[in-house]
Scaffold this motif. Structure first.
Motif, short mmCIF file in Angstrom:
data_model
loop_
_atom_site.label_atom_id
_atom_site.label_comp_id
_atom_site.label_asym_id
_atom_site.label_seq_id
_atom_site.Cartn_x
_atom_site.Cartn_y
_atom_site.Cartn_z
N ASN A 281 -15.76 -60.67 69.80
CA ASN A 281 -15.59 -59.88 70.88
C ASN A 281 -15.24 -60.55 72.09
O ASN A 281 -14.41 -60.07 72.79
N GLN A 285 -11.60 -60.15 74.03
CA GLN A 285 -11.27 -60.03 75.46
C GLN A 285 -10.64 -60.70 76.23
O GLN A 285 -9.97 -60.49 77.03
N ARG A 321 -6.99 -47.82 57.29
CA ARG A 321 -8.41 -47.60 57.72
C ARG A 321 -8.99 -48.90 57.73
O ARG A 321 -9.25 -49.24 56.77
N ASN A 322 -9.13 -49.19 59.03
CA ASN A 322 -9.85 -50.50 59.25
C ASN A 322 -10.16 -50.77 60.67
O ASN A 322 -9.22 -50.10 61.52
N PRO A 323 -11.35 -50.85 61.01
CA PRO A 323 -11.65 -50.84 62.62
C PRO A 323 -10.93 -51.63 63.63
O PRO A 323 -10.67 -51.58 64.67
N LEU A 324 -10.27 -52.85 63.08
CA LEU A 324 -9.42 -53.85 63.91
C LEU A 324 -8.24 -52.90 64.05
O LEU A 324 -7.42 -53.47 65.34
N GLU A 326 -7.85 -49.72 64.10
CA GLU A 326 -7.86 -48.64 64.84
C GLU A 326 -8.32 -48.94 66.31
O GLU A 326 -7.98 -48.16 67.40
N SER A 327 -8.86 -49.83 66.59
CA SER A 327 -9.21 -50.41 68.02
C SER A 327 -8.32 -50.93 68.82
O SER A 327 -8.17 -51.26 69.92
N ASN A 328 -7.04 -51.65 68.11
CA ASN A 328 -6.10 -52.49 68.79
C ASN A 328 -4.87 -52.38 68.18
O ASN A 328 -4.63 -52.32 66.86
N THR A 357 -7.59 -41.59 61.79
CA THR A 357 -8.54 -40.91 63.04
C THR A 357 -9.76 -40.58 62.70
O THR A 357 -10.38 -40.34 64.05
N GLY A 359 -11.79 -42.79 61.07
CA GLY A 359 -12.41 -44.02 61.10
C GLY A 359 -13.43 -43.94 60.02
O GLY A 359 -13.13 -43.55 58.93
N LYS A 360 -14.72 -44.67 60.33
CA LYS A 360 -15.58 -45.00 59.10
C LYS A 360 -16.16 -43.55 58.58
O LYS A 360 -16.57 -43.63 57.44
#
Ligand SMILES: [Zn+2]
Length: 381
Positions: A281, A285, A321-324, A326-328, A357, A359-360
């Protein structure tokens, strides 16, 4: 017309009217008659039945061009509730939704090194607690949909879960016996595809692929508006398509499988071993160059397999579908760069590549929507 035919027509009318109210409420009896082409007395009789059974309720007054204002009909989405469960490799999700798929309560657990028996005990305890705190309703719990990251056959038996040990465990029977409601077992990517189709990024698409990228890669295929399961229920194992025929051995028996390069597990293995979640994280940043090169590589490897999928199916969209992702937008851009350098230019405009959309929650919501759909079918069967 025989009596059997008349009954069939009545059931079909009832299903049609209920679907109209579900998708277009608030709606008046007069509008229903217009949109379905059924005469007013048929509409009135069928709607009265559905009102008596508490699937539809009446509200105030709608707008009218003059004269008496019509009573509007609403779908009673709180007539019952569904539970959706996603048993992941290292986490467990349990959702309670109403009949419209709105989440009423949500429960998340890390599984760490839990055994199958421990996870099963946690699942049963959680469902019990969810049922105990569920709002009162005419039909109560209408079903439990459960998805697992592995192969589920047409009899809803888990036959292979490469990264966990659920194969051969009769989850369907255990949960059915514990709660005495309909239970469905589904592959995680199929359920996720279904969830996105009903409630998420793929609402507008009839032909699309849902690609779930975590420990492995699973694909849910919706073709011609229907989930394509394959003859045995094992479709979508595209994580195991070969992208390097001399590549390393995979535990599926093949070599150089896509998921050895493009899963989230592979991405994490490409990072220095001492980077934990906090370090990741922090570097995220800071726009850390090592991290962003790894992310770009991850997107590139994903793109290689997606080219194969897009060339095979010519879909309207591919949902990732993957958090990486979806978030960036960075990873998705890297994916798109690979696609545009390796595919005919028309695909860039004709196939949409979109992050999930839901997500998990996508698989558990998909599992809920499957139960809701079969409940609604049952009402009008
Ligand atoms: Zn493999």
């Amino acid at each position: 017309m025989t009596i059997a035919d008349q009954n069939l027509v009545k059931k079909m009318n009832r299903r049609r009217l209920l679907q109209e109210v579900i998708h277009h409420s608030p709606i008046s009896r007069a509008s229903l008659s217009k949109t379905t082409g059924l005469n007013k007395s048929t509409v009135s009789a069928q709607i009265q039945g559905l009102v008596d059974e508490k699937f539809i309720f009446e509200i105030g007054q709608g707008q009218s061009s003059g004269g008496r204002r019509p009573v509007m009909l609403m779908f009673n989405k709180q007539a019952g509730y569904a539970i959706g469960v996603d048993i992941g490799v290292d986490d467990l999700t349990v959702l309670l939704t109403d009949l419209d798929g709105s989440i009423v309560s949500e429960h998340y657990f890390e599984l760490e090194q839990s055994s199958v028996n421990e996870t099963m005990a946690l699942l049963l305890k959680t469902i019990e607690q969810v049922i105990r705190t569920m709002p009162g309703s005419p039909y109560g719990l209408i079903g439990i949909g459960i998805c697992v990251p592995g192969l589920v056959n047409r009899s809803e038996q888990i036959v292979l879960t490469p990264n966990t040990h659920w194969n051969g465990v009769d989850v369907k029977k255990q949960v059915e016996e514990a709660f005495n409601v309909p239970v469905t077992i589904e592959n995680e990517a199929n359920a996720g595809a279904y969830g996105e189709h009903i409630y998420g990024a793929a609402k507008a698409f009839d032909d699309f692929m849902y690609v779930s990228i975590s420990t492995g890669i699973g694909v849910g295929l919706v073709l011609n508006n229907e989930l394509y399961r394959g003859v045995h229920g094992f479709s979508g194992e595209m994580g195991h398509m070969t992208i390097d025929f001399n590549g390393p051995k995979c535990n599926c028996g093949n070599r150089g499988c896509w998921e050895l390069y493009a899963s989230e597990k592979a991405f994490r293995q490409s990072l220095p071993a001492d980077w934990d979640e906090k370090e990741l994280n922090k570097r995220f940043q800071q726009n850390d160059v090592v991290l962003f090169r790894s992310l770009e590589n991850f997107g590139h490897h994903l793109g290689i397999g997606l080219v194969n999928i897009a060339n095979t199916f010519d879909p309207e969209a591919i949902i990732l579908r993957n958090p990486l992702i979806e978030s960036n937008p960075f990873v998705l851009n890297a994916v798109k760069n690979t696609l545009s350098s390796r595919m005919n230019v028309r695909f860039e405009t004709e196939c949409a590549f979109l992050p999930s959309t839901l997500g998990k929650n996508a698989p558990a919501l998909g599992a809920c929507s499957m139960m809701i759909e079969s409940f609604i079918k049952g009402i009008t069967a």
